[in-house]
Design a protein around this motif. Structure first.
Motif, PDB file in Angstrom:
ATOM      1  N   UNK A  34       2.339  75.170  -1.090  1.00  0.00           N
ATOM      2  CA  UNK A  34       1.929  73.415  -0.948  1.00  0.00           C
ATOM      3  C   UNK A  34       1.346  72.740  -1.131  1.00  0.00           C
ATOM      4  N   UNK A  35       0.118  73.048  -1.645  1.00  0.00           N
ATOM      5  CA  UNK A  35      -1.287  73.242  -2.398  1.00  0.00           C
ATOM      6  C   UNK A  35      -1.001  72.576  -3.529  1.00  0.00           C
ATOM      7  N   UNK A  36      -0.079  72.898  -4.315  1.00  0.00           N
ATOM      8  CA  UNK A  36       0.395  73.115  -6.404  1.00  0.00           C
ATOM      9  C   UNK A  36       0.254  71.694  -6.399  1.00  0.00           C
ATOM     10  N   UNK A  37       0.650  71.731  -5.292  1.00  0.00           N
ATOM     11  CA  UNK A  37       1.346  69.881  -5.742  1.00  0.00           C
ATOM     12  C   UNK A  37       0.188  68.723  -5.541  1.00  0.00           C
ATOM     13  N   UNK A  38      -0.352  69.256  -4.730  1.00  0.00           N
ATOM     14  CA  UNK A  38      -1.438  68.555  -4.227  1.00  0.00           C
ATOM     15  C   UNK A  38      -3.059  68.651  -5.544  1.00  0.00           C
ATOM     16  N   UNK A  39      -2.976  69.461  -5.765  1.00  0.00           N
ATOM     17  CA  UNK A  39      -4.129  69.713  -6.269  1.00  0.00           C
ATOM     18  C   UNK A  39      -3.959  69.099  -7.979  1.00  0.00           C
ATOM     19  N   UNK A  40      -2.202  69.093  -8.390  1.00  0.00           N
ATOM     20  CA  UNK A  40      -1.655  68.685  -9.510  1.00  0.00           C
ATOM     21  C   UNK A  40      -2.281  67.520  -9.897  1.00  0.00           C
ATOM     22  N   UNK A  41      -1.375  66.223  -8.978  1.00  0.00           N
ATOM     23  CA  UNK A  41      -1.474  65.114  -8.533  1.00  0.00           C
ATOM     24  C   UNK A  41      -3.131  64.448  -8.194  1.00  0.00           C
ATOM     25  N   UNK A  42      -4.463  65.611  -7.563  1.00  0.00           N
ATOM     26  CA  UNK A  42      -5.355  65.316  -7.882  1.00  0.00           C
ATOM     27  C   UNK A  42      -5.605  65.218  -9.530  1.00  0.00           C
ATOM     28  N   UNK A  43      -5.008  65.300 -10.538  1.00  0.00           N
ATOM     29  CA  UNK A  43      -5.453  66.063 -11.758  1.00  0.00           C
ATOM     30  C   UNK A  43      -4.756  64.528 -12.864  1.00  0.00           C
ATOM     31  N   UNK A  44      -3.911  63.404 -12.332  1.00  0.00           N
ATOM     32  CA  UNK A  44      -3.195  62.508 -12.997  1.00  0.00           C
ATOM     33  C   UNK A  44      -4.110  62.349 -13.736  1.00  0.00           C
ATOM     34  N   UNK A  45      -4.957  61.433 -13.972  1.00  0.00           N
ATOM     35  CA  UNK A  45      -5.426  60.817 -15.002  1.00  0.00           C
ATOM     36  C   UNK A  45      -6.004  61.580 -15.905  1.00  0.00           C
ATOM     37  N   UNK A  46      -5.643  62.563 -15.576  1.00  0.00           N
ATOM     38  CA  UNK A  46      -6.571  63.325 -17.258  1.00  0.00           C
ATOM     39  C   UNK A  46      -4.650  63.818 -17.870  1.00  0.00           C
ATOM     40  N   UNK A  47      -3.548  63.381 -17.182  1.00  0.00           N
ATOM     41  CA  UNK A  47      -2.840  64.207 -17.718  1.00  0.00           C
ATOM     42  C   UNK A  47      -2.021  63.124 -18.491  1.00  0.00           C
ATOM     43  N   UNK A  48      -1.582  62.993 -19.643  1.00  0.00           N
ATOM     44  CA  UNK A  48      -1.241  61.986 -20.311  1.00  0.00           C
ATOM     45  C   UNK A  48       0.937  61.228 -19.751  1.00  0.00           C
ATOM     46  N   UNK A  49       0.960  60.327 -19.551  1.00  0.00           N
ATOM     47  CA  UNK A  49       2.448  60.223 -19.413  1.00  0.00           C
ATOM     48  C   UNK A  49       2.821  60.429 -17.161  1.00  0.00           C
ATOM     49  N   UNK A  50       1.199  61.210 -16.951  1.00  0.00           N
ATOM     50  CA  UNK A  50       2.088  61.538 -15.732  1.00  0.00           C
ATOM     51  C   UNK A  50       2.849  60.310 -14.697  1.00  0.00           C
ATOM     52  N   UNK A  51       2.028  59.457 -14.481  1.00  0.00           N
ATOM     53  CA  UNK A  51       2.524  58.639 -13.369  1.00  0.00           C
ATOM     54  C   UNK A  51       4.382  57.972 -14.011  1.00  0.00           C
ATOM     55  N   UNK A  52       4.120  58.581 -15.146  1.00  0.00           N
ATOM     56  CA  UNK A  52       5.666  58.057 -15.718  1.00  0.00           C
ATOM     57  C   UNK A  52       6.926  59.160 -15.839  1.00  0.00           C
ATOM     58  N   UNK A  53       6.495  59.917 -15.490  1.00  0.00           N
ATOM     59  CA  UNK A  53       7.381  62.066 -15.462  1.00  0.00           C
ATOM     60  C   UNK A  53       7.250  62.312 -13.821  1.00  0.00           C
ATOM     61  N   UNK A  54       6.494  61.874 -13.305  1.00  0.00           N
ATOM     62  CA  UNK A  54       6.158  62.755 -11.863  1.00  0.00           C
ATOM     63  C   UNK A  54       7.260  62.151 -10.949  1.00  0.00           C
ATOM     64  N   UNK A  55       7.767  61.096 -10.724  1.00  0.00           N
ATOM     65  CA  UNK A  55       8.411  60.765  -9.576  1.00  0.00           C
ATOM     66  C   UNK A  55      10.032  61.623  -9.463  1.00  0.00           C
ATOM     67  N   UNK A  56      10.285  61.321 -11.306  1.00  0.00           N
ATOM     68  CA  UNK A  56      11.912  61.984 -11.017  1.00  0.00           C
ATOM     69  C   UNK A  56      11.240  63.963 -10.709  1.00  0.00           C
ATOM     70  N   UNK A  57       9.864  64.778 -11.015  1.00  0.00           N
ATOM     71  CA  UNK A  57      10.286  65.625 -10.632  1.00  0.00           C
ATOM     72  C   UNK A  57      10.287  66.158  -9.164  1.00  0.00           C
ATOM     73  N   UNK A  58       9.359  64.474  -8.531  1.00  0.00           N
ATOM     74  CA  UNK A  58       9.674  64.852  -7.159  1.00  0.00           C
ATOM     75  C   UNK A  58      10.074  64.956  -6.097  1.00  0.00           C
ATOM     76  N   UNK A  59      11.412  63.567  -6.640  1.00  0.00           N
ATOM     77  CA  UNK A  59      12.796  64.048  -6.923  1.00  0.00           C
ATOM     78  C   UNK A  59      13.649  64.883  -6.263  1.00  0.00           C
ATOM     79  N   UNK A  60      13.000  65.905  -7.349  1.00  0.00           N
ATOM     80  CA  UNK A  60      13.904  66.749  -7.419  1.00  0.00           C
ATOM     81  C   UNK A  60      13.595  68.071  -6.423  1.00  0.00           C
TER      82      UNK A  60
END
Length: 564
Positions: free
Chosen positions: A136-162
């Motif tokens: 469960x903590x994998x997605x928590x720490x992934x989202x905490x690093x989003x400011x350092x990952x290009x295009x994260x905000x446009x990419x992650x919602x579709x992954x969340x839906x899956x």
């Protein structure tokens, strides 16, 4: 493994989206992620990782890769974990996803702890709770690093839906909340019972129709052997064996039958899925998620394969970019947990079946040099790599079988016994080899199951098996059973070379031989003409694991396949 390509890099060799680089590389610098072995080696040689000079070797690999790819490339590999040969740290220092990779590593280790404590309810529950929280903590720490990952905000919602559409991942989220806020999960253990008389039933043990305990005991052994039942929780293994002893069964079948006891931990709110399987599925999906996030940072997922070139530490490494991880993101050790959860007993006396072994074959440079110079088995047969192709067509499998049949003739004529071997291939490249031993038919049934599990672990799509066996004309006993070849008064010997592919095609050769005098390694043997042969029964569980439809076997062919 991840290979880093800086921004502005080309698409690889020749500009293609998928590329390869073949470079000499020291073992100290070489580690692989999923599967290694474009040759005779099925895994990394971890004993070499402690040798001096890894930095120089790594720089050499980096320089060669830069030249091959035409762009800056960096190898990011560290030696495997001490507790699992398939666990590697993939991130370089400073990677924003290092914490997410660490949570995956933690979940992988807790998965192994679940397996190690499977028969201890308290320890199993502790390891299960820890594994769920790590996943469960994998997605928590992934989202905490989003400011350092290009295009994260446009990419992650579709992954969340899956992920939300995945029932098992939703269960992981809910279960973590229960563990943190309410206490332990509600779980219970089941004991599944399989009756195995031949290889076809060994294959069916994992995917058989479930019967109630009462129906199972009332059925004759032919029907019971094709089914699975859940034993009452209050019965011990010895009590189950005592109850099964009342099953109507011929004397021959009784002597050859095995009983498989498979433990399954399940959650009360997910009773149809064994928990180690649940954890491995969730791990695979989350590993794929982190891999896709690495792509946003410019990293390329890749598989490294190698084969020994000579007696030095140099090997040939193939770096193959991949679009997605094989095995649904799961590591090879996670593909099947049945061997961890299953014990075997002989139906006739209830004794535990342990007299079987499958050994990984490692490539030995000195042995290869001896074979090349001394030629104890004669000249190595010539063959065309192109004729083997991907080993998914019948003519390609026949070419492979013909090659191993020629090698078998040389071994027999040298005076040696031919051992029992399986060789595993993926896309026409050998990815592993095993040597097998078994004391009786019960051990052979267990080995047949191990061959299938190894094919899954290696993600192999073709398997060839070579073994000596007794052959004889079909004879029926007074009870209506076929007399096993090893008990037939007119038996003879042969080497079987059998191959099966995930595509469903099979091929085989039978090499009859007669011992004139002497004993190995100095016996004299007369080898007959090769004969076509059908599917060897020992490969039936492998085909079942691949989901192949078994070809119909009748008459003596059915007997040979089942009794071998």
């Amino acid at each position: 493994m991840l290979v880093a390509r800086r921004s502005g890099a080309t698409g690889g060799l020749g500009g293609s989206g998928r590329s390869r680089a073949s470079v000499p590389v020291s073992l100290t610098a070489l580690s692989e992620d999923v599967l290694r072995g474009a040759g005779n080696c099925g895994r990394s040689d971890t004993s070499c990782h402690s040798k001096a000079g890894p930095r120089c070797a790594r720089k050499s690999l980096l320089a060669d890769l830069i030249a091959s790819y035409g762009s800056p490339v960096e190898e990011i590999l560290i030696k495997p974990a001490s507790w699992c040969e398939y666990e590697y740290r993939a991130c370089p220092d400073g990677c924003p996803l290092e914490a997410a990779e660490s949570r995956l590593r933690e979940a992988h280790r807790r998965w192994h702890e679940c397996g190690e404590s499977y028969l201890d309810p308290d320890d199993f529950r502790d390891a299960l709770n820890s594994a769920i929280q790590a996943l469960r903590n994998v997605t928590f720490v992934l989202q905490s690093a989003k400011s350092q990952i290009p295009d994260f905000d446009s990419w992650y919602p579709s992954e969340q839906a899956k992920m939300r559409a995945d029932r098992i991942l939703r269960w992981i989220v809910d279960s973590r909340n229960k563990v943190v806020k309410q206490g332990d999960l509600k779980t219970h253990s089941r004991m599944m019972v399989h009756l195995v008389v031949n290889y076809e039933e060994e294959a069916a043990a994992a995917n058989s129709e479930r019967r109630s305990w009462e129906e199972f005991l009332r059925a004759d052994y032919v029907a019971a052997a094709k089914s699975t039942t859940e034993a009452p929780v209050e019965l011990t293994v010895d009590e189950v064996m005592s109850a099964l002893n009342e099953t109507k069964m011929s004397m021959m079948a009784r002597q050859r039958a095995s009983v498989l006891f498979e433990r399954r931990w399940v959650a009360d709110d997910m009773p149809d899925h064994e928990l180690l399987t649940v954890l491995s599925h969730a791990y695979g999906r989350l590993r794929e998620l982190v891999m896709n996030c690495h792509k946003l940072l410019g990293y390329i997922p890749a598989i490294v394969s190698y084969s020994v070139l000579d007696d030095t530490e140099s090997r040939l490494a193939n770096v193959e970019e991949i679009d997605e991880y094989p095995l649904g993101g799961r590591l090879p050790c996670m593909v099947s947990s049945r061997s961890i959860r299953t014990t075997r007993r002989r139906f006739s006396d209830g004794s535990v079946i342990t007299e079987f072994r499958s050994h990984r074959i490692e490539s030995d440079p000195e042995v290869r040099r001896f074979l090349a110079l001394e030629k104890p088995y004669g000249e190595a047969p010539k063959f065309s790599v192109e004729a083997l192709g991907g080993l998914q067509k019948v003519d390609q499998l026949n070419a492979l079988v013909s090659l191993y049949a020629k090698l078998a003739v040389g071994i027999l004529q040298s005076g040696q016994d031919h051992g029992w071997f399986t060789h595993y291939f993926r896309r026409g490249v050998m990815v592993g080899s095993r040597l097998h031993m078994a004391a009786d038919v019960h051990g052979k049934q267990a080995v047949a199951s191990e061959v299938a599990q190894t094919a899954l672990e290696l993600d192999a799509d073709a398997v060839v098996m070579i073994n000596e066996a007794w052959v004889a004309r079909a004879r029926v006993t007074p009870d209506g059973d076929y007399l096993p070849p090893e008990l037939h008064p007119e038996r003879s010997e042969a080497v079987f070379v059998s191959a099966a592919a995930r595509s469903g095609v099979v091929a085989g050769r039978l090499l009859p031989f007669r011992v004139l005098d002497g004993l190995p390694p100095a016996r004299r043997v007369e080898v007959g003409e090769p004969q076509p042969a059908g599917l060897v029964g020992l490969l039936t569980p492998t085909r079942e694991a691949w989901g192949c439809d078994a070809p119909p076997l009748i008459g003596s062919e059915f007997w040979r396949a089942q009794r071998r």
